[in-house]
Scaffold this motif. Structure first.
Motif, PDB file in Angstrom:
ATOM      1  N   ARG A  14     -18.731 -31.037  78.383  1.00  0.00           N
ATOM      2  CA  ARG A  14     -18.340 -29.631  78.255  1.00  0.00           C
ATOM      3  C   ARG A  14     -17.298 -29.481  77.153  1.00  0.00           C
ATOM      4  O   ARG A  14     -16.240 -30.108  77.190  1.00  0.00           O
ATOM      5  N   LYS A 249     -31.001 -21.544  75.271  1.00  0.00           N
ATOM      6  CA  LYS A 249     -30.586 -20.831  76.500  1.00  0.00           C
ATOM      7  C   LYS A 249     -29.667 -21.726  77.332  1.00  0.00           C
ATOM      8  O   LYS A 249     -28.676 -21.274  77.892  1.00  0.00           O
ATOM      9  N   TYR A 250     -30.017 -22.994  77.382  1.00  0.00           N
ATOM     10  CA  TYR A 250     -29.168 -23.936  78.127  1.00  0.00           C
ATOM     11  C   TYR A 250     -27.783 -24.044  77.475  1.00  0.00           C
ATOM     12  O   TYR A 250     -26.759 -24.045  78.133  1.00  0.00           O
ATOM     13  N   ARG A 251     -27.784 -24.074  76.139  1.00  0.00           N
ATOM     14  CA  ARG A 251     -26.510 -24.222  75.419  1.00  0.00           C
ATOM     15  C   ARG A 251     -25.579 -23.023  75.601  1.00  0.00           C
ATOM     16  O   ARG A 251     -24.354 -23.161  75.488  1.00  0.00           O
ATOM     17  N   LEU A 252     -26.136 -21.851  75.864  1.00  0.00           N
ATOM     18  CA  LEU A 252     -25.279 -20.673  76.060  1.00  0.00           C
ATOM     19  C   LEU A 252     -24.276 -20.904  77.183  1.00  0.00           C
ATOM     20  O   LEU A 252     -23.124 -20.478  77.101  1.00  0.00           O
ATOM     21  N   SER A 253     -24.719 -21.586  78.225  1.00  0.00           N
ATOM     22  CA  SER A 253     -23.791 -21.832  79.330  1.00  0.00           C
ATOM     23  C   SER A 253     -23.210 -23.254  79.280  1.00  0.00           C
ATOM     24  O   SER A 253     -22.285 -23.566  80.026  1.00  0.00           O
ATOM     25  N   HIS A 254     -23.763 -24.107  78.419  1.00  0.00           N
ATOM     26  CA  HIS A 254     -23.263 -25.482  78.305  1.00  0.00           C
ATOM     27  C   HIS A 254     -23.117 -25.842  76.826  1.00  0.00           C
ATOM     28  O   HIS A 254     -23.856 -26.704  76.316  1.00  0.00           O
ATOM     29  N   TRP A 296     -19.213 -19.131  71.323  1.00  0.00           N
ATOM     30  CA  TRP A 296     -20.364 -19.284  72.224  1.00  0.00           C
ATOM     31  C   TRP A 296     -20.414 -18.170  73.268  1.00  0.00           C
ATOM     32  O   TRP A 296     -21.462 -17.919  73.868  1.00  0.00           O
ATOM     33  N   LYS A 297     -19.257 -17.503  73.482  1.00  0.00           N
ATOM     34  CA  LYS A 297     -19.238 -16.416  74.486  1.00  0.00           C
ATOM     35  C   LYS A 297     -19.479 -15.058  73.824  1.00  0.00           C
ATOM     36  O   LYS A 297     -19.493 -14.029  74.493  1.00  0.00           O
ATOM     37  N   ALA A 302     -25.869 -14.601  72.496  1.00  0.00           N
ATOM     38  CA  ALA A 302     -26.851 -14.470  73.580  1.00  0.00           C
ATOM     39  C   ALA A 302     -27.960 -13.492  73.183  1.00  0.00           C
ATOM     40  O   ALA A 302     -29.141 -13.720  73.483  1.00  0.00           O
TER      41      ALA A 302
END
Ligand code: SF4
Length: 324
Positions: A14, A249-254, A296-297, A302
């Motif tokens: 992370r 999509k996975y990278r957006l939260s990780h 990333w946020k 997104a």
């Protein structure tokens, strides 16, 4: 640079837990001796960026990477070995305790250069090997010389430099994958990496004739599964079945603990998105790292990823960089 998903260990950590990236992929030049059909960076002869870093700017970044104790840096391009300061830059990082990996198309791995790589302290070299025959190799890399690359692999082995092989599957070569895994092992590789070819960069223009079918991918991954078992304990065979949008999509939260430095010092979030979060010509690495985590946020990231799901052609816009 080859557009398959790669997975250095930094992808599993992370980003928010760290004060600096664990892995920095630095495209030190966009110049390349080849002009591959699938090149994510659209590199090639006379394709160096107009504002590539001068030696003082490059060495300032090298100093910060050492100071921040970034564990691993990868030089890529374009063809990094064409950069006039390549060996000096490599020596600076290695002397500072950074583990340096080099991603190359393998056309400059002469005996002399391999010895210099060894003396510089380079930790490993990853070579793209996209064909078992000259015909399939040059179908993807026009003008590329498979014999020269294979000779270079021998020179790496003789110099005692750990080798990794990257393979980009296309219609022209996907049936050769098992043979290429064997070639990699015979050349002394410690790892073989591949995944789905990404719909980005130059690949977008020739996608119809490049992209393997889903049936071909099924056989490909089954073959890799067998090869991973066969070479267990002797050579890592790693492959990523995830497609580009799934990965994003996975990278957006990780977000991974890695970022990408472009040849002119700007910093990108990830190869497959157009977003830039900083500029190392004018900003400190630690500030850019903080901006990376905020970026990333940013809702625009997104939104872009969601848009790619509906309109895959958005991937053709990756070089119209957007500063967040
Ligand atoms: S060798 Fe790599 S950087 Fe050069 S054109 Fe081919 S894919 Fe792009």
């Amino acid at each position: 640079m080859t557009p398959t998903a790669q997975a250095p260990d930094a992808r599993q950590v992370r980003a928010s837990d760290l004060g600096a990236p664990l892995y920095v992929a630095w495209q030190i030049t966009n110049e390349c001796n080849l002009r591959c059909l699938h090149c994510i960076e659209e590199s090639g002869p006379q394709r160096a960026f107009p504002g590539e870093l001068d030696p003082a700017q490059a060495f300032s970044i090298l100093g910060q990477l050492v100071e921040c104790q970034v564990p691993t840096v990868c030089f890529s391009g374009g063809e990094p070995m064409l950069h006039p300061g390549f060996f000096e830059m490599a020596m600076r990082l290695c002397a500072g305790g950074v583990s340096l990996k080099v991603e190359t198309n393998g056309h400059f791995l002469s005996q002399e250069n391999c010895l210099r790589l060894k003396e510089s302290g380079v930790q490993s070299v990853q070579v793209s090997l996209d064909g078992a025959t000259q015909e399939s190799y040059s179908a993807l890399r026009p003008g590329g010389k498979l014999d020269l690359v294979l000779e270079g692999l021998g020179n790496l082995q003789a110099a005692g430099i750990p080798l990794e092989v990257n393979f980009c599957p296309t219609r022209a070569n996907i049936a050769e994958a098992e043979r290429i895994v064997d070639m990699a092992h015979a050349a002394g590789a410690t790892g073989f990496y591949t995944g789905r070819t990404m719909y980005t960069g130059g690949a977008v223009r020739v996608w119809e004739r490049l992209a393997p079918s889903e049936d071909q991918y099924r056989s490909f991954f089954a073959a890799l599964h067998r090869k991973a078992q066969e070479y267990k304990g002797r050579m890592r065979v790693r492959y990523h079945e995830m497609g580009l949008v799934e990965e994003l999509k996975y990278r957006l939260s990780h977000p991974a603990a890695l970022f990408i430095i472009l040849p002119d010092g700007r910093v990108k979030l990830i190869n497959a998105l157009p977003f830039v979060c900083g500029d190392l010509r004018t900003e400190r690495l630690t500030d850019v790292w903080a901006a990376f985590q905020r970026a990333w946020k940013d809702p625009r990231v997104a939104e872009f990823v969601a848009g790619m799901e509906r309109r895959p052609e958005l991937a053709a816009e990756l070089h119209r960089w957007v500063r967040l």
